[in-house]
Design a protein around this motif. Structure first.
Motif, PDB file in Angstrom:
ATOM      1  N   ALA A 151       0.832  -1.201   0.000  1.00 27.74           N
ATOM      2  CA  ALA A 151       0.000   0.000   0.000  1.00 27.74           C
ATOM      3  C   ALA A 151       0.871   1.258   0.000  1.00 27.74           C
ATOM      4  O   ALA A 151       0.579   2.235  -0.705  1.00 27.74           O
ATOM      5  CB  ALA A 151      -0.937  -0.009   1.206  1.00 27.74           C
ATOM      6  N   GLY A 152       1.938   1.241   0.789  1.00 28.33           N
ATOM      7  CA  GLY A 152       2.843   2.384   0.794  1.00 28.33           C
ATOM      8  C   GLY A 152       3.548   2.555  -0.539  1.00 28.33           C
ATOM      9  O   GLY A 152       3.715   3.677  -1.032  1.00 28.33           O
ATOM     10  N   ALA A 153       3.955   1.432  -1.120  1.00 28.46           N
ATOM     11  CA  ALA A 153       4.613   1.493  -2.432  1.00 28.46           C
ATOM     12  C   ALA A 153       3.671   2.053  -3.487  1.00 28.46           C
ATOM     13  O   ALA A 153       4.070   2.857  -4.335  1.00 28.46           O
ATOM     14  CB  ALA A 153       5.103   0.103  -2.828  1.00 28.46           C
ATOM     15  N   ASP A 154       2.415   1.635  -3.440  1.00 28.14           N
ATOM     16  CA  ASP A 154       1.430   2.135  -4.401  1.00 28.14           C
ATOM     17  C   ASP A 154       1.196   3.632  -4.235  1.00 28.14           C
ATOM     18  O   ASP A 154       0.861   4.322  -5.207  1.00 28.14           O
ATOM     19  CB  ASP A 154       0.112   1.367  -4.256  1.00 28.14           C
ATOM     20  CG  ASP A 154       0.213  -0.072  -4.743  1.00 28.14           C
ATOM     21  OD1 ASP A 154       1.142  -0.370  -5.515  1.00 28.14           O
ATOM     22  OD2 ASP A 154      -0.636  -0.892  -4.347  1.00 28.14           O
ATOM     23  N   ARG A 155       1.370   4.125  -3.020  1.00 27.15           N
ATOM     24  CA  ARG A 155       1.269   5.568  -2.784  1.00 27.15           C
ATOM     25  C   ARG A 155       2.532   6.300  -3.225  1.00 27.15           C
ATOM     26  O   ARG A 155       2.558   7.524  -3.326  1.00 27.15           O
ATOM     27  CB  ARG A 155       1.031   5.835  -1.291  1.00 27.15           C
ATOM     28  CG  ARG A 155      -0.414   5.725  -0.881  1.00 27.15           C
ATOM     29  CD  ARG A 155      -1.148   7.060  -1.039  1.00 27.15           C
ATOM     30  NE  ARG A 155      -0.679   8.030  -0.063  1.00 27.15           N
ATOM     31  CZ  ARG A 155       0.002   9.139  -0.328  1.00 27.15           C
ATOM     32  NH1 ARG A 155       0.311   9.442  -1.562  1.00 27.15           N
ATOM     33  NH2 ARG A 155       0.370   9.955   0.633  1.00 27.15           N
ATOM     34  N   GLY A 156       3.612   5.548  -3.429  1.00 24.54           N
ATOM     35  CA  GLY A 156       4.864   6.158  -3.855  1.00 24.54           C
ATOM     36  C   GLY A 156       5.630   6.833  -2.745  1.00 24.54           C
ATOM     37  O   GLY A 156       6.399   7.777  -3.002  1.00 24.54           O
ATOM     38  N   VAL A 157       5.470   6.359  -1.493  1.00 25.84           N
ATOM     39  CA  VAL A 157       6.144   7.002  -0.365  1.00 25.84           C
ATOM     40  C   VAL A 157       7.147   6.033   0.267  1.00 25.84           C
ATOM     41  O   VAL A 157       6.991   4.808   0.181  1.00 25.84           O
ATOM     42  CB  VAL A 157       5.139   7.484   0.701  1.00 25.84           C
ATOM     43  CG1 VAL A 157       4.189   8.513   0.102  1.00 25.84           C
ATOM     44  CG2 VAL A 157       4.359   6.319   1.301  1.00 25.84           C
ATOM     45  N   PRO A 158       8.195   6.545   0.912  1.00 20.98           N
ATOM     46  CA  PRO A 158       9.168   5.681   1.588  1.00 20.98           C
ATOM     47  C   PRO A 158       8.500   4.867   2.699  1.00 20.98           C
ATOM     48  O   PRO A 158       7.596   5.358   3.393  1.00 20.98           O
ATOM     49  CB  PRO A 158      10.181   6.668   2.162  1.00 20.98           C
ATOM     50  CG  PRO A 158      10.011   7.907   1.351  1.00 20.98           C
ATOM     51  CD  PRO A 158       8.568   7.966   0.991  1.00 20.98           C
ATOM     52  N   VAL A 159       8.973   3.630   2.871  1.00 17.50           N
ATOM     53  CA  VAL A 159       8.374   2.726   3.852  1.00 17.50           C
ATOM     54  C   VAL A 159       9.452   2.109   4.729  1.00 17.50           C
ATOM     55  O   VAL A 159      10.469   1.617   4.236  1.00 17.50           O
ATOM     56  CB  VAL A 159       7.572   1.599   3.164  1.00 17.50           C
ATOM     57  CG1 VAL A 159       7.073   0.583   4.197  1.00 17.50           C
ATOM     58  CG2 VAL A 159       6.399   2.166   2.378  1.00 17.50           C
ATOM     59  N   PHE A 160       9.197   2.154   6.036  1.00 21.70           N
ATOM     60  CA  PHE A 160       9.974   1.399   7.018  1.00 21.70           C
ATOM     61  C   PHE A 160       9.060   0.315   7.561  1.00 21.70           C
ATOM     62  O   PHE A 160       7.905   0.587   7.912  1.00 21.70           O
ATOM     63  CB  PHE A 160      10.426   2.313   8.163  1.00 21.70           C
ATOM     64  CG  PHE A 160      11.055   1.590   9.326  1.00 21.70           C
ATOM     65  CD1 PHE A 160      12.433   1.486   9.425  1.00 21.70           C
ATOM     66  CD2 PHE A 160      10.284   1.007  10.317  1.00 21.70           C
ATOM     67  CE1 PHE A 160      13.019   0.814  10.493  1.00 21.70           C
ATOM     68  CE2 PHE A 160      10.851   0.331  11.389  1.00 21.70           C
ATOM     69  CZ  PHE A 160      12.226   0.238  11.478  1.00 21.70           C
ATOM     70  N   CYS A 161       9.556  -0.917   7.657  1.00 21.44           N
ATOM     71  CA  CYS A 161       8.731  -2.002   8.187  1.00 21.44           C
ATOM     72  C   CYS A 161       9.537  -2.846   9.156  1.00 21.44           C
ATOM     73  O   CYS A 161      10.663  -3.252   8.860  1.00 21.44           O
ATOM     74  CB  CYS A 161       8.203  -2.886   7.052  1.00 21.44           C
ATOM     75  SG  CYS A 161       7.063  -4.181   7.613  1.00 21.44           S
ATOM     76  N   GLU A 162       8.945  -3.126  10.315  1.00 17.72           N
ATOM     77  CA  GLU A 162       9.575  -4.055  11.239  1.00 17.72           C
ATOM     78  C   GLU A 162       9.692  -5.434  10.592  1.00 17.72           C
ATOM     79  O   GLU A 162       8.906  -5.796   9.719  1.00 17.72           O
ATOM     80  CB  GLU A 162       8.754  -4.153  12.536  1.00 17.72           C
ATOM     81  CG  GLU A 162       8.918  -2.974  13.467  1.00 17.72           C
ATOM     82  CD  GLU A 162      10.338  -2.850  14.016  1.00 17.72           C
ATOM     83  OE1 GLU A 162      11.100  -3.853  13.967  1.00 17.72           O
ATOM     84  OE2 GLU A 162      10.702  -1.758  14.474  1.00 17.72           O
ATOM     85  N   LYS A 163      10.679  -6.199  11.031  1.00 15.83           N
ATOM     86  CA  LYS A 163      10.847  -7.553  10.501  1.00 15.83           C
ATOM     87  C   LYS A 163       9.680  -8.425  10.951  1.00 15.83           C
ATOM     88  O   LYS A 163       9.059  -8.134  11.987  1.00 15.83           O
ATOM     89  CB  LYS A 163      12.183  -8.144  10.953  1.00 15.83           C
ATOM     90  CG  LYS A 163      12.294  -8.348  12.492  1.00 15.83           C
ATOM     91  CD  LYS A 163      11.614  -9.619  12.965  1.00 15.83           C
ATOM     92  CE  LYS A 163      11.577  -9.752  14.457  1.00 15.83           C
ATOM     93  NZ  LYS A 163      10.721 -10.857  14.916  1.00 15.83           N
ATOM     94  N   PRO A 164       9.362  -9.513  10.260  1.00 13.17           N
ATOM     95  CA  PRO A 164       9.807  -9.848   8.908  1.00 13.17           C
ATOM     96  C   PRO A 164       8.881  -9.206   7.880  1.00 13.17           C
ATOM     97  O   PRO A 164       7.806  -8.709   8.230  1.00 13.17           O
ATOM     98  CB  PRO A 164       9.679 -11.371   8.876  1.00 13.17           C
ATOM     99  CG  PRO A 164       8.467 -11.641   9.728  1.00 13.17           C
ATOM    100  CD  PRO A 164       8.527 -10.598  10.827  1.00 13.17           C
ATOM    101  N   ILE A 165       9.293  -9.231   6.626  1.00 14.06           N
ATOM    102  CA  ILE A 165       8.424  -8.721   5.568  1.00 14.06           C
ATOM    103  C   ILE A 165       7.176  -9.581   5.482  1.00 14.06           C
ATOM    104  O   ILE A 165       6.052  -9.096   5.359  1.00 14.06           O
ATOM    105  CB  ILE A 165       9.173  -8.714   4.221  1.00 14.06           C
ATOM    106  CG1 ILE A 165      10.392  -7.783   4.301  1.00 14.06           C
ATOM    107  CG2 ILE A 165       8.251  -8.305   3.079  1.00 14.06           C
ATOM    108  CD1 ILE A 165      11.371  -7.954   3.155  1.00 14.06           C
ATOM    109  N   ALA A 166       7.374 -10.892   5.531  1.00  9.35           N
ATOM    110  CA  ALA A 166       6.304 -11.889   5.547  1.00  9.35           C
ATOM    111  C   ALA A 166       6.919 -13.170   6.080  1.00  9.35           C
ATOM    112  O   ALA A 166       8.141 -13.288   6.215  1.00  9.35           O
ATOM    113  CB  ALA A 166       5.726 -12.101   4.151  1.00  9.35           C
TER     114      ALA A 166
END
Length: 331
Positions: free
Chosen positions: A78-93
């Motif tokens: 969702a953040g990528a689709d908005r085109g904004v930088p994203v920080f995510c806690e581990k794990p990705i999935a």
């Protein structure tokens, strides 16, 4: 910049406080699937609680994800689709293929993605890495990693965690790659239920070990436990041809020597990861703010998240199949 924090649980509340103190964060939005938690976290730091996660994403100029693991992939997309930088806690999935697809999606959208492995920002870990990089340690013969939680997680967490290697060991699998600038080639892992039978119900263990062979030749041994009555114990030891060093050994280490005349640590012992690594989390989020402003590249990329997970899944397979597993088998 307007930052949106998605997730207001235990670590989300810490991130809310740290982001509110971070240079360059002009406005902080907080959202959670349980709105009451978002309101509480926002009120504590003077932030704005959003009516929904979608609202926060739509208004964000940068996103910090501290939600439950099963929401990470969707929120990164969702953040990528908005085109904004994203920080995510581990794990990705929890699934390697899904993790890689998420990273590919972020790359296709051209957004910076930073994964939350906070040990990379801890001063002692950074000094250990410097000693390796500069050659001051010489040839690193071997490394020892130890991770002991003060108490097991609640039962509902266990089946959604991915198991001890994915949930807990993944930090060590990442940090050894980073410290040595090398990849894990092969892992042999084992584990058992030593004190908390609830783990057996979910085909998990409360105590585990792993032996790793790095591609560059360094040998690594690691241990993890879900219970340490003395506190939160995270240590890394590096043994080189010129020097040997330890991370996590000091007055707050929850361990005492029984050598005659050696006093116990001054204490108090670290009680949990939030206390032990608060300064590292602060530095990590400050660096993400720089990433979001376009000043630096992501210091912990989506690929880093994928490779740490790959090793964790190799360790999981090794325990189940009782054999050494080459990391390249996990695809």
């Amino acid at each position: 910049m307007r930052f949106a924090l998605l997730g207001a649980g235990r670590i989300g509340k810490l991130h809310a406080r740290l982001l509110s103190e971070t240079e360059g964060v002009s406005e902080l939005l907080v959202a959670d699937v349980e709105r009451e938690r978002a309101v509480e976290a926002a009120r504590a730091v003077g932030a704005t609680a959003c009516d929904s996660v979608k609202t926060a994403i739509d208004r964000a100029e940068a996103i910090v994800i501290a939600a439950a693991t099963d929401a990470h992939a969707e929120l990164i997309r969702a953040g990528a689709d908005r085109g904004v930088p994203v920080f995510c806690e581990k794990p990705i999935a929890l699934d390697l293929g899904e993790s890689q697809r998420v990273v590919d999606h972020a790359q296709q959208k051209g957004i910076p993605l930073q994964i939350g492995f906070q040990r990379r920002f801890d001063p002692a870990y950074r000094e250990a890495r410097r000693l390796v990089e500069t050659g001051e340690l010489g040839t690193v013969y071997a490394a020892r990693l130890a991770g002991h939680d003060p108490a097991p997680p609640h039962e509902a967490y266990i089946p959604a965690s991915g198991g001890i290697f994915v949930d807990f060991g993944i930090h060590d699998f990442d940090v050894i790659r980073w410290l040595l600038a090398d990849e894990v080639e092969e892992v042999y892992a084992d584990g058992d239920v030593r004190g908390f039978p609830i783990f057996d119900r979910y085909n998990d263990v409360d105590t585990a070990v792993a032996a790793m062979h790095m591609k560059g030749g360094t040998l690594v041994v690691a241990s993890w436990a879900r219970h340490d009555p003395l506190g939160y114990d995270i240590r890394t030891e590096l043994f080189g041809s010129r020097d040997s060093v330890s991370v996590g050994l000091g007055p707050k280490t929850p361990m005492r020597s029984v050598e005659p005349g050696v006093p116990p640590p001054a204490g108090p012992a670290w009680q949990n990861f939030l206390v032990r690594f608060e300064d590292a989390y602060r530095a990590e989020l400050a660096e993400f703010a720089r990433v979001a402003r376009g000043e630096v590249e992501s210091p912990c990329t989506g690929r880093d998240g994928v490779e740490a997970l790959r090793t964790a899944l190799a360790a999981t397979r090794s325990r189940k199949e009782h054999r050494p597993v080459r990391v390249e088998e996990i695809a």
